[in-house]
Design an enzyme around this catalytic site. Structure first.
Site, PDB file in Angstrom:
ATOM      1  N   GLU A 144       0.815  -1.202   0.000  1.00  0.00           N
ATOM      2  CA  GLU A 144       0.000   0.000   0.000  1.00  0.00           C
ATOM      3  C   GLU A 144       0.860   1.269   0.000  1.00  0.00           C
ATOM      4  OE1 GLU A 144      -4.071  -1.638   1.960  1.00  0.00           O
ATOM      5  OE2 GLU A 144      -2.511  -1.087   3.374  1.00  0.00           O
ATOM      6  N   CYS A 170       3.388   8.376   1.565  1.00  0.00           N
ATOM      7  CA  CYS A 170       3.924   7.390   2.500  1.00  0.00           C
ATOM      8  C   CYS A 170       4.183   6.113   1.701  1.00  0.00           C
ATOM      9  CB  CYS A 170       2.894   7.175   3.618  1.00  0.00           C
ATOM     10  SG  CYS A 170       3.411   5.963   4.816  1.00  0.00           S
ATOM     11  N   CYS A 210       6.788  -7.463   6.812  1.00  0.00           N
ATOM     12  CA  CYS A 210       7.957  -7.037   7.588  1.00  0.00           C
ATOM     13  C   CYS A 210       8.327  -8.164   8.528  1.00  0.00           C
ATOM     14  CB  CYS A 210       7.649  -5.768   8.377  1.00  0.00           C
ATOM     15  SG  CYS A 210       9.082  -5.155   9.306  1.00  0.00           S
ATOM     16  N   CYS A 263       6.899  -6.040  15.275  1.00  0.00           N
ATOM     17  CA  CYS A 263       6.610  -5.157  16.406  1.00  0.00           C
ATOM     18  C   CYS A 263       5.194  -5.459  16.910  1.00  0.00           C
ATOM     19  CB  CYS A 263       6.734  -3.689  15.997  1.00  0.00           C
ATOM     20  SG  CYS A 263       8.414  -3.272  15.489  1.00  0.00           S
ATOM     21  N   CYS A 279       1.958  -3.551  15.416  1.00  0.00           N
ATOM     22  CA  CYS A 279       1.947  -3.163  13.994  1.00  0.00           C
ATOM     23  C   CYS A 279       1.268  -4.205  13.120  1.00  0.00           C
ATOM     24  CB  CYS A 279       3.389  -2.934  13.535  1.00  0.00           C
ATOM     25  SG  CYS A 279       3.502  -2.605  11.760  1.00  0.00           S
ATOM     26  N   GLU A 326      10.478  -2.477   6.685  1.00  0.00           N
ATOM     27  CA  GLU A 326      11.594  -1.767   7.320  1.00  0.00           C
ATOM     28  C   GLU A 326      12.571  -1.367   6.209  1.00  0.00           C
ATOM     29  OE1 GLU A 326      12.802  -0.431  10.272  1.00  0.00           O
ATOM     30  OE2 GLU A 326      14.435   0.009   8.878  1.00  0.00           O
ATOM     31  N   SER A 380      11.786   4.939  15.317  1.00  0.00           N
ATOM     32  CA  SER A 380      10.628   4.457  16.071  1.00  0.00           C
ATOM     33  C   SER A 380      11.079   4.022  17.457  1.00  0.00           C
ATOM     34  CB  SER A 380       9.993   3.279  15.326  1.00  0.00           C
ATOM     35  OG  SER A 380       9.493   3.726  14.099  1.00  0.00           O
ATOM     36  N   LEU A 381      10.900   4.890  18.425  1.00  0.00           N
ATOM     37  CA  LEU A 381      11.434   4.630  19.760  1.00  0.00           C
ATOM     38  C   LEU A 381      10.440   3.804  20.594  1.00  0.00           C
ATOM     39  CD1 LEU A 381      14.131   5.376  20.963  1.00  0.00           C
ATOM     40  CD2 LEU A 381      13.088   7.424  21.949  1.00  0.00           C
ATOM     41  N   HIS A 382       9.299   4.365  20.852  1.00  0.00           N
ATOM     42  CA  HIS A 382       8.150   3.655  21.449  1.00  0.00           C
ATOM     43  C   HIS A 382       8.281   3.215  22.908  1.00  0.00           C
ATOM     44  CE1 HIS A 382       6.665   3.888  17.459  1.00  0.00           C
ATOM     45  NE2 HIS A 382       7.263   2.833  16.985  1.00  0.00           N
ATOM     46  N   CYS A 440      -1.119   5.271  10.191  1.00  0.00           N
ATOM     47  CA  CYS A 440       0.127   4.587  10.561  1.00  0.00           C
ATOM     48  C   CYS A 440      -0.170   3.225  11.164  1.00  0.00           C
ATOM     49  CB  CYS A 440       0.867   5.346  11.651  1.00  0.00           C
ATOM     50  SG  CYS A 440       1.331   6.959  11.203  1.00  0.00           S
TER      51      CYS A 440
HETATM   52  N1  SAH Z   1       9.421   0.001   9.682  1.00  0.00           N
HETATM   53  C1  SAH Z   1       9.601   1.370   9.870  1.00  0.00           C
HETATM   54  C2  SAH Z   1       8.660   2.239   9.049  1.00  0.00           C
HETATM   55  C3  SAH Z   1       7.209   1.827   8.910  1.00  0.00           C
HETATM   56  S1  SAH Z   1       6.106   2.050  10.234  1.00  0.00           S
HETATM   57  C4  SAH Z   1       9.505   1.734  11.345  1.00  0.00           C
HETATM   58  O1  SAH Z   1       9.109   0.885  12.127  1.00  0.00           O
HETATM   59  O2  SAH Z   1       9.886   2.851  11.686  1.00  0.00           O
HETATM   60  C5  SAH Z   1       5.821   3.806  10.405  1.00  0.00           C
HETATM   61  C6  SAH Z   1       5.513   4.207  11.869  1.00  0.00           C
HETATM   62  O3  SAH Z   1       4.215   3.739  12.280  1.00  0.00           O
HETATM   63  C7  SAH Z   1       6.506   3.612  12.857  1.00  0.00           C
HETATM   64  O4  SAH Z   1       6.889   4.557  13.836  1.00  0.00           O
HETATM   65  C8  SAH Z   1       5.685   2.517  13.481  1.00  0.00           C
HETATM   66  O5  SAH Z   1       6.197   2.135  14.723  1.00  0.00           O
HETATM   67  C9  SAH Z   1       4.322   3.152  13.571  1.00  0.00           C
HETATM   68  N2  SAH Z   1       3.238   2.198  13.790  1.00  0.00           N
HETATM   69  C10 SAH Z   1       3.221   0.883  13.502  1.00  0.00           C
HETATM   70  N3  SAH Z   1       2.034   0.335  13.870  1.00  0.00           N
HETATM   71  C11 SAH Z   1       1.280   1.340  14.390  1.00  0.00           C
HETATM   72  C12 SAH Z   1      -0.060   1.410  14.897  1.00  0.00           C
HETATM   73  N4  SAH Z   1      -0.850   0.347  14.920  1.00  0.00           N
HETATM   74  N5  SAH Z   1      -0.506   2.606  15.317  1.00  0.00           N
HETATM   75  C13 SAH Z   1       0.287   3.716  15.241  1.00  0.00           C
HETATM   76  N6  SAH Z   1       1.542   3.702  14.767  1.00  0.00           N
HETATM   77  C14 SAH Z   1       2.048   2.524  14.341  1.00  0.00           C
HETATM   78 FE1  SF4 Z   2       8.137  -3.584  10.703  1.00  0.00          FE
HETATM   79 FE2  SF4 Z   2       8.039  -0.969  11.294  1.00  0.00          FE
HETATM   80 FE3  SF4 Z   2       5.870  -2.544  11.618  1.00  0.00          FE
HETATM   81 FE4  SF4 Z   2       7.971  -2.823  13.241  1.00  0.00          FE
HETATM   82  S1  SF4 Z   2       6.643  -1.001  13.060  1.00  0.00           S
HETATM   83  S2  SF4 Z   2       6.819  -4.509  12.268  1.00  0.00           S
HETATM   84  S3  SF4 Z   2       9.668  -2.441  11.850  1.00  0.00           S
HETATM   85  S4  SF4 Z   2       6.863  -2.052   9.688  1.00  0.00           S
END
Ligand code: SAH
Ligand code: SF4
Length: 360
Positions: free
Chosen positions: A91, A104, A111, A115, A118, A165, A218-220, A338
């Site tokens: 997408e 985007c 991936c 995470c 995600c 990623e 992406s710190l989180h 996101c």
């Molecule tokens: N793989 C890369 C880029 C893609 S994700 C990464 O992890 O940075 C883009 C952003 O969306 C990242 O910061 C990711 O952590 C965040 N993200 C993933 N799942 C999400 C969700 N369900 N709600 C909000 N943000 C999310």
């Molecule tokens: Fe992959 Fe980014 Fe999703 Fe983590 S947040 S599973 S690195 S796409």
């Protein structure tokens, strides 16, 4: 088989032309047709000699992935589903704003990093996208939207925040980034092209050397214990190493700060204590924070933080002089926000199966 010219960055295209016995400047001429004009038919490239056009039409093509679906959100966000073959689709999301248009872009079908919050991660991993499949998202979106009244393409900013990623598909991502930046192609400023990574430390160092663009990390979580759970790659590249890599990146970055993304998960990582811990963690890294309210998807068991929790969290960061924004949720009515991007992934890792059998 025909050579897809979208698979070449400027350097590779020049080499291709040299091999055909043509001058390298012809390659630049062709790039301008493909990217600046959005032309995919060699016959229309009138300032290129007819004989060369014929030769190109025989051995090469300009092909983007096929579009299988287009969706338009109430807020103007558009999402395209692109068929990348063998049962996989990725997408791309276009987010219009008053002063800019952001695309985007996805870098992988699925991936591998899994995470916890995600949707893409939950699908497992199939394969890396090729250069044409990455730059083709930008080509297609610009083509579909059409040029603005001022003659410019509507997409002024790119964020590599779609599926996958990007730093684990390093070479293809960098070739596509180079086309985004190249003056004969899209000519975007390095400051307007952002790579988002979950923290692949060695690849961050390579990106700094080979193609420094704006970086989002992406710190989180404010500590390794929690981040190990939410972002499992942290077990390989823990926070101390990640933050050191951020500092090194800034030595060559086009912007003088790193953007930290932080998904707000109710009761998991969103308390005022977490915010204070975060301030201590990042005190040596010039940064901004982007808080992302969690976007739910089917099978997710997290909840979005409450608005007052997000506000309090933000206040703590702001009072430590860290510029903090809360990401507006865009396109969630079409699952384009996101972390909601799922496309269609034939999981090669068999992760779904392993999970259902209790082995992953
Ligand atoms: N793989 C890369 C880029 C893609 S994700 C990464 O992890 O940075 C883009 C952003 O969306 C990242 O910061 C990711 O952590 C965040 N993200 C993933 N799942 C999400 C969700 N369900 N709600 C909000 N943000 C999310
Ligand atoms: Fe992959 Fe980014 Fe999703 Fe983590 S947040 S599973 S690195 S796409």
């Amino acid at each position: 088989m025909q050579q897809n010219l979208l698979d070449f960055d400027a350097h590779a295209l020049a080499a291709y032309f040299t091999e055909m016995g043509e001058k390298p400047f012809r390659a630049r001429q062709l790039m301008r047709w493909i990217y600046r004009e959005g032309e995919s038919d060699f016959a229309a490239m009138t300032d290129i000699a007819a004989a060369l056009r014929d030769k190109l039409a025989q051995g090469a093509c300009i092909a983007t992935p096929e579009i299988v679906r287009e969706e338009l959100s109430d807020d103007g966000t558009r999402k395209w589903l692109l068929n990348v073959g063998t049962g996989n689709a990725v997408e791309t999301v276009y987010i219009p704003e008053e002063t800019r248009g952001t695309l985007c872009v996805s870098s992988q079908a699925g991936c591998a990093l899994d995470c916890a919050f995600c949707s893409t991660g939950k699908q497992g991993f199939n394969r890396n996208l090729g250069v044409a499949e990455i730059i083709g998202q930008l080509w297609w979106a610009n083509h579909r939207l059409g040029k603005n009244a001022d003659g410019n393409w509507p997409i002024s900013n790119v964020v590599m925040m779609g599926m996958g990623e990007p730093l684990l598909n390093f070479d293809n991502t960098v070739s596509a980034l180079r086309l985004m930046l190249d003056d004969h192609a899209y000519g975007l400023s390095r400051r307007r092209v952002t790579v988002s990574t979950s923290g692949i430390v060695p690849a961050m160092d390579r990106l700094r050397e080979e193609c420094p663009v704006a970086l989002a990390v992406s710190l989180h979580a404010p500590n390794d214990k929690l981040r190990d759970q939410l972002v499992p790659i942290n077990q390989k590249y823990p926070l101390k190493e990640l933050l050191a890599a951020c500092q090194r990146y800034l030595e060559r970055a086009p912007r003088d700060f790193i953007t930290f993304e932080y998904v707000m998960l109710d009761g998991v990582n969103d308390t005022v204590q977490h915010a204070h811990e975060l301030v201590r963690l990042v005190c040596d890294v010039p940064c901004k924070f982007n808080l992302i309210p969690f976007n739910p998807f089917p099978q997710s068991h997290y909840r979005r933080s409450r608005p007052d929790a997000i506000q309090h969290f933000r206040d703590v960061l702001m009072s430590a002089d860290i510029v903090t924004t809360t990401r507006k949720t865009r396109g969630d009515d079409i699952a384009a926000a996101c972390g909601q991007l799922a496309g269609q992934v034939q999981d090669k890792t068999k992760r779904t199966l392993q999970r259902s059998m209790g082995v992953a």
